[in-house]
Design a protein around this motif. Structure first.
Motif, short mmCIF file in Angstrom:
data_model
loop_
_atom_site.label_atom_id
_atom_site.label_comp_id
_atom_site.label_asym_id
_atom_site.label_seq_id
_atom_site.Cartn_x
_atom_site.Cartn_y
_atom_site.Cartn_z
N PHE A 40 0.76 -1.23 -0.08
CA PHE A 40 0.02 0.00 0.00
C PHE A 40 1.04 1.20 0.11
CE2 PHE A 40 -2.58 3.07 1.66
CZ PHE A 40 -4.09 2.85 1.05
N ARG A 41 2.01 1.36 0.89
CA ARG A 41 2.77 2.71 1.06
C ARG A 41 3.32 2.53 -0.27
NH1 ARG A 41 7.09 2.13 5.68
NH2 ARG A 41 7.40 4.08 5.03
N GLY A 42 3.96 1.27 -0.77
CA GLY A 42 4.75 1.45 -2.16
C GLY A 42 3.91 1.85 -3.23
N LEU A 43 2.60 1.62 -3.18
CA LEU A 43 1.91 2.04 -4.26
C LEU A 43 1.63 3.56 -4.51
CD1 LEU A 43 0.01 1.03 -6.83
CD2 LEU A 43 -2.09 0.98 -5.02
N LEU A 48 2.55 9.06 -6.69
CA LEU A 48 2.96 10.54 -6.04
C LEU A 48 4.59 10.73 -7.07
CD1 LEU A 48 2.18 10.63 -2.49
CD2 LEU A 48 1.25 11.82 -4.24
N ILE A 49 5.30 9.73 -7.14
CA ILE A 49 6.61 9.98 -7.75
C ILE A 49 6.18 10.05 -9.30
CG2 ILE A 49 8.48 8.68 -8.82
CD1 ILE A 49 9.26 9.90 -6.18
N LEU A 50 5.45 9.48 -9.87
CA LEU A 50 4.80 9.83 -11.17
C LEU A 50 4.27 10.94 -11.41
CD1 LEU A 50 3.57 6.04 -12.31
CD2 LEU A 50 5.63 7.33 -13.21
N ILE A 51 3.48 11.51 -10.40
CA ILE A 51 3.02 12.76 -10.68
C ILE A 51 4.06 13.88 -10.66
CG2 ILE A 51 1.66 14.60 -9.67
CD1 ILE A 51 -0.40 12.17 -8.69
N GLY A 218 2.15 6.08 3.66
CA GLY A 218 2.37 5.93 2.22
C GLY A 218 3.03 7.60 1.90
N ILE A 219 1.82 8.67 2.41
CA ILE A 219 2.05 9.87 1.78
C ILE A 219 3.29 10.53 2.56
CG2 ILE A 219 1.05 12.33 1.44
CD1 ILE A 219 -1.51 10.29 1.10
N THR A 227 11.23 12.72 -0.22
CA THR A 227 11.58 13.92 -1.11
C THR A 227 12.36 15.07 -0.13
OG1 THR A 227 9.72 13.10 -2.18
CG2 THR A 227 10.44 15.28 -2.54
N VAL A 228 11.82 15.27 0.95
CA VAL A 228 12.52 16.37 1.84
C VAL A 228 13.99 16.04 2.14
CG1 VAL A 228 12.36 17.51 4.14
CG2 VAL A 228 10.36 17.29 2.71
#
Length: 299
Positions: A40-43, A48-51, A218-219, A227-228
């Motif tokens: 779930f967290r990977g999905l 979000l990475i794709l976005i 996940g988020i 990312t940070v």
């Protein structure tokens, strides 16, 4: 961005990752399996990475794919064993023990890339082992080892392998591509583990309790935290980053006590301090500090 702001952002990342230990424990107690948590967290991470990095990811080469795949497998090994570990031990133990990857890294770097070992490495590992002995209580009247603590320690080796590989084997690959592959492997690996190892049990999950923590992991912990971290580390030193990021173990313990998963005990304090001391010894460049001090004395 200044170095001070970068360090503050790294501290924020350490807080987010520290909170992840407790949130994962909550999800597990809602009958969500480790495999499904990682799926779930990977999905969410993939989406979000794709976005945000789609244009870079579509330019991925086969070399990028291969490098990212290896990094992803090591990273997933750490995530899945750490998640299993927190099922059977406290969030504090899980946080502190898995953070010992910092101590393992130089030994793996020496074994794989022949990077010179320093004397402080042996001092650091001694403090670390002593701290783990006190923290986990593995030695009493009869030698006992908590299975959760053991899984947490195994996860530290996977994370150490991932860090060593990312430090020496991924220099030519874009960070966003590597992050995407980490997320993809975690998604596929989590789904495989869920379906074939855990046999896909969804009926018993308390979704009312689990859904918000799953979204948070996940988020916030995966996408925002990593990312940070990547952004902040461009604006501060490696030593500062290492010292700040190791505080995720401390924050994991604080959240664990605050949310009532364990009591605030002398064993927790002493064991935790020894492990943090071992990590600090590993991260601080004493030679550089001595050189700077000599230069200041001369001036």
């Amino acid at each position: 961005m200044t170095k001070s702001i970068g360090n503050v952002l790294l501290l924020l990342t350490a807080v987010l990752w520290g909170s992840g230990f407790v949130v994962t424990k909550i999800v597990l107690e809602a009958n969500v399996s480790p495999g499904f948590i990682n799926f779930f967290r990977g999905l969410l991470f993939v989406v979000l990475i794709l976005i945000f990095f789609y244009k870079k990811i579509v330019k991925m080469t086969f070399k990028d794919f291969k490098i990212g795949l290896i990094a992803g497998l090591l990273n997933f090994g750490g995530y899945i064993t750490q998640t299993i570990g927190v099922q059977y031990t406290t969030p504090s133990n899980n946080a502190f023990i898995s953070a010992t990857y910092v101590v393992i890294v130089p030994f793996l770097a020496f074994a794989i890339y022949q990077k010179k070992l320093q004397v402080k490495s042996f001092i650091s590992i001694s403090f670390c082992l002593l701290g783990m002995t006190i923290l986990t209580g593995i030695v009493n009247e009869v030698l006992t080892i908590n299975i959760g603590d053991l899984y947490s320690f195994i996860s530290a080796f996977f994370y150490a392998g991932s860090i060593v590989y990312l430090s020496y084997g991924v220099k030519t690959t874009d960070v966003s591509v590597v992050a995407f592959m980490l997320a993809v492997v975690q998604t596929v690996g989590g789904l495989f583990f869920f379906l074939f190892v855990e046999t896909g049990q969804l009926a018993d999950i308390d979704w009312a309790v689990a859904i918000v923590p799953l979204l948070y992991i996940g988020i916030i912990c995966s996408f925002v935290g990593q990312t940070v971290q990547v952004l902040a580390q461009k604006h501060t030193s490696a030593t500062s980053a290492g010292l700040i990021m190791m505080l995720e173990g401390v924050f994991g313990s604080v959240f664990s006590v605050a949310f009532g998963f364990e009591a605030f005990t002398a064993k927790l304090v002493v064991g935790g301090i020894l492990i943090m001391l071992s990590i600090t010894l590993m991260e601080v460049n004493f030679k550089q500090i001595l050189i700077k001090n000599k230069e200041q004395i001369k001036k």
